[in-house]
Motif scaffolding. Sequence first.
Motif, PDB file in Angstrom:
ATOM      1  N   GLU A  20       0.838  -1.207   0.000  1.00  0.00           N
ATOM      2  CA  GLU A  20       0.000   0.000   0.000  1.00  0.00           C
ATOM      3  C   GLU A  20       0.868   1.250   0.000  1.00  0.00           C
ATOM      4  O   GLU A  20       0.583   2.213  -0.718  1.00  0.00           O
ATOM      5  CB  GLU A  20      -0.949  -0.022   1.209  1.00  0.00           C
ATOM      6  N   ALA A  21       1.933   1.239   0.793  1.00  0.00           N
ATOM      7  CA  ALA A  21       2.838   2.390   0.822  1.00  0.00           C
ATOM      8  C   ALA A  21       3.521   2.556  -0.533  1.00  0.00           C
ATOM      9  O   ALA A  21       3.699   3.674  -1.024  1.00  0.00           O
ATOM     10  CB  ALA A  21       3.873   2.219   1.928  1.00  0.00           C
ATOM     11  N   LEU A  28       2.204   9.389  -5.766  1.00  0.00           N
ATOM     12  CA  LEU A  28       2.800  10.708  -5.533  1.00  0.00           C
ATOM     13  C   LEU A  28       3.760  11.065  -6.665  1.00  0.00           C
ATOM     14  O   LEU A  28       3.814  12.208  -7.118  1.00  0.00           O
ATOM     15  CB  LEU A  28       3.529  10.726  -4.179  1.00  0.00           C
ATOM     16  N   GLU A  29       4.508  10.052  -7.131  1.00  0.00           N
ATOM     17  CA  GLU A  29       5.443  10.317  -8.225  1.00  0.00           C
ATOM     18  C   GLU A  29       4.711  10.662  -9.515  1.00  0.00           C
ATOM     19  O   GLU A  29       5.168  11.491 -10.291  1.00  0.00           O
ATOM     20  CB  GLU A  29       6.373   9.120  -8.412  1.00  0.00           C
ATOM     21  N   ARG A  30       3.528  10.032  -9.675  1.00  0.00           N
ATOM     22  CA  ARG A  30       2.717  10.380 -10.848  1.00  0.00           C
ATOM     23  C   ARG A  30       2.260  11.837 -10.782  1.00  0.00           C
ATOM     24  O   ARG A  30       2.034  12.473 -11.793  1.00  0.00           O
ATOM     25  CB  ARG A  30       1.499   9.455 -10.950  1.00  0.00           C
ATOM     26  N   LEU A  31       2.122  12.323  -9.544  1.00  0.00           N
ATOM     27  CA  LEU A  31       1.752  13.735  -9.367  1.00  0.00           C
ATOM     28  C   LEU A  31       2.992  14.641  -9.426  1.00  0.00           C
ATOM     29  O   LEU A  31       2.933  15.811  -9.094  1.00  0.00           O
ATOM     30  CB  LEU A  31       1.029  13.916  -8.024  1.00  0.00           C
ATOM     31  N   LEU A  38       8.740   6.096   0.998  1.00  0.00           N
ATOM     32  CA  LEU A  38       7.554   6.447   1.773  1.00  0.00           C
ATOM     33  C   LEU A  38       7.212   5.271   2.669  1.00  0.00           C
ATOM     34  O   LEU A  38       7.216   4.124   2.229  1.00  0.00           O
ATOM     35  CB  LEU A  38       6.385   6.758   0.818  1.00  0.00           C
ATOM     36  N   ARG A  39       7.006   5.567   3.941  1.00  0.00           N
ATOM     37  CA  ARG A  39       6.574   4.524   4.878  1.00  0.00           C
ATOM     38  C   ARG A  39       5.232   4.917   5.461  1.00  0.00           C
ATOM     39  O   ARG A  39       5.009   6.089   5.762  1.00  0.00           O
ATOM     40  CB  ARG A  39       7.603   4.364   6.006  1.00  0.00           C
ATOM     41  N   ALA A  40       4.343   3.970   5.614  1.00  0.00           N
ATOM     42  CA  ALA A  40       3.034   4.236   6.213  1.00  0.00           C
ATOM     43  C   ALA A  40       3.013   3.620   7.608  1.00  0.00           C
ATOM     44  O   ALA A  40       3.757   2.679   7.901  1.00  0.00           O
ATOM     45  CB  ALA A  40       1.925   3.644   5.357  1.00  0.00           C
TER      46      ALA A  40
END
Lengths: 84, 226
Positions: A20-21, A28-31, A38-40
């Motif tokens: 999921e992370a 985010l990279e697509r944005l 990234l860690r959740a």
Amino acid sequence: MTAYTATVTVRLKSGVLDPEAETTRRALERLEFDLDALRAADVFEIDLEADSSDDAERRAREMAERLLANPTIHDYEIAVRERE
Amino acid sequence: MTVAIVRFGGSNCDRDAARALAHLGIDADLVWYEDGLPEGTTGVLLPGGFSYGDYLRAGAMAARTPIMEEVREAVSEGVPLLGVCNGAQIGCESGLTPGIFTVNEGARFQCEPVFLRVENGETPWTRAYEEGEVIELPIAHGEGRFEATEEELATLEREGRILFRYCDREGRVTDEANPNGSAGNVAGVVGDSERVAVLMPHPERATLPDLGRTDGVGVLRGFAES
């Protein structure tokens, strides 16, 4: 008795895959955000009345041990503060 | 011989399991979790579904309900237990079986037939098969990736407690044949006792001849074998 908030943060142990992370990172990279990793984590804020900060922490730890975290994949940490 | 099929809110493979067991001539009753385990229960089946909406972690809440204490006691007295899909997640969350089933590597819900290699043909749940035999069962899960510590995995292998591994049609255990990123391609394991087994694939969906393949029969027959 004093009012406390115990914050239990449950994280995957280092090295355990988090799909999921990873999916969130890619989104985010697509944005077009630039990031290395990234860690959740799951955060549980538990309001409780206790005799002391230590007592509040002990009870929150028991909750983490018995339900909130799974020791096979999780680490957790606890922070306790007095509640207004 | 009466197998208790324990239903939680969100279980949805309970009736499939009942029908499959009836087809095999194995007595089974649907048991609501709040009603407790009936006296004279001689087997426990934890069915698939989404108990407690998969909140927190799949199986985490159901594993901590009072009926699971009764299940634990029954199991300690030698009553066989089979956990399928969500039932497997419950089995691991309750500590009856090692490891955990967590989010698929691809972060997707996967619903497809898979090939499984029989790793140990000597347990009640796999006695119908030969070691190394390839069977085909359906999976339907979002959280089926088996994770265990390296020591746990090594112990499982050494003690022959891995029931099935995901493989290709020829029985090769490869990354490509691993649908969810499970450690060691593990699809099912037994607990401390071989009478306690969990697996993510659905044997009850591959038992009735009208539905096609019947490779799951051997697993469910474990209730008669135990």
